[in-house]
Design a protein around this motif. Sequence first.
Motif: not given
Length: 426
Positions: A8-10, A23-24, A31-34, A165-167
């Motif tokens: 996830i890219i925020i 929250a994630l 999950l990998r969150v950026t 890149t991300g989902q």
Amino acid sequence: MIKHDTDIIIAGGGLAGATLALALARTLPQLRVTVVETFPLSPEALPDSYQPSYDARSTALAWGSRLIFEELGLWQRLSEHATPIRHIHVSDRGHFGATRLDAADHQQEALGYVADNRWMGLCLMRELLQTSVVWEAPAEVTDMQPLPDGVRVTLGSKNGERELTGQCLVVADGGRSGLREKLGFRVDEQAYDQHALIANVSTSSSHNYTAYERFTDAGPMALLPHGSPRRAGNTAALVWTLDSGALDDLLSLSNEDRCQRLQQRFGWRLGRFTRIGECSHYPLTLKTVDESVRPGVVLVGNAAHTLHPVAGQGFNLALRGLMALVEQFRMATEQQQPLGSLQVLKAYQARHRQDWQQTVRFSDSLIRLFGTHLPVVTTARDAGLMGLDLLPGAKRWFARKAMGLGGRRADIRASGTAITEHNNHE
């Protein structure tokens, strides 16, 4: 499935983006969150203690938002500087209509809270730095290309550009989202032809933890209790709606004359106004994005909707939407679906749509109803305000709106499991 750099890219690390990241991390730690944020961030930059500022900008948090922050394990820290709203007084200037809400009538310690934005951000950062969330800061998402199984974004920083890149890309960069515009999302705008003036004010009488919603012939205003959560003080957060001419006139006045002008508009329920702090202002526009999802991209927070501030619904609606998105990601993960697939994101939009539509309509109709000065309308709305005090069912509905209890809210536990879902539709 394509191997991405992250999941996830925020885009945007403000209150909405940071809350989503936390929250994630709490719910789906696998999950990998950026988070990509334009302002620099480092653990060393965070202060060891927080000193409230008189001129700090604040946000109204509904009771339902407190429940969400409790589930995220953030409320204990956040509550240290969150001023409770125990009473709400709604009135129509120059008319007999008024209604009052009391937290004790609903067996609650508060109807909501007022917290400084800087304090909320500090609490979120302290928690996030203890998670595996990755920060790209200072940097910004400057472009995006869809992939068969996700997205490729371009990050711009002082060191040049690079790709990631991300989902799924979550756009959380605010109401003036440049990324939203670049990606071509259609924004519906309705100008209110007014401006909001935001400032903190001092009064001779204590606020007694009461929030005032005052509708006048020149536009609505709100005064929210501000300051210590343990002792009712004499500071309130002001949201004052003005047309452009009245705003320019007010800004040209001395502090004493501004206080007198505010006194004339609001009245004496808080005694004498003795000081108006640093003023900020912006034009008021209802902005909504009906289709806020595309393959690999979803808009959240003010990037998806910007509401009139007097109704106090904007951030609370955004928070419920974030939790709905996290719940949808959890379900997609269990079913091994790509998080950025249109099917997953459309399901999130359907999950959140009823709450979104009802809240937008409630906020907008409230402003427009009290902005109408036809005698038959003013008589009807004043009777309606009085009727809220006389009809327990109607008053309970109004209180639940004010407390942010409704919509579909995922019950997120710090253990990382979403257990149940509440269906408290207003």
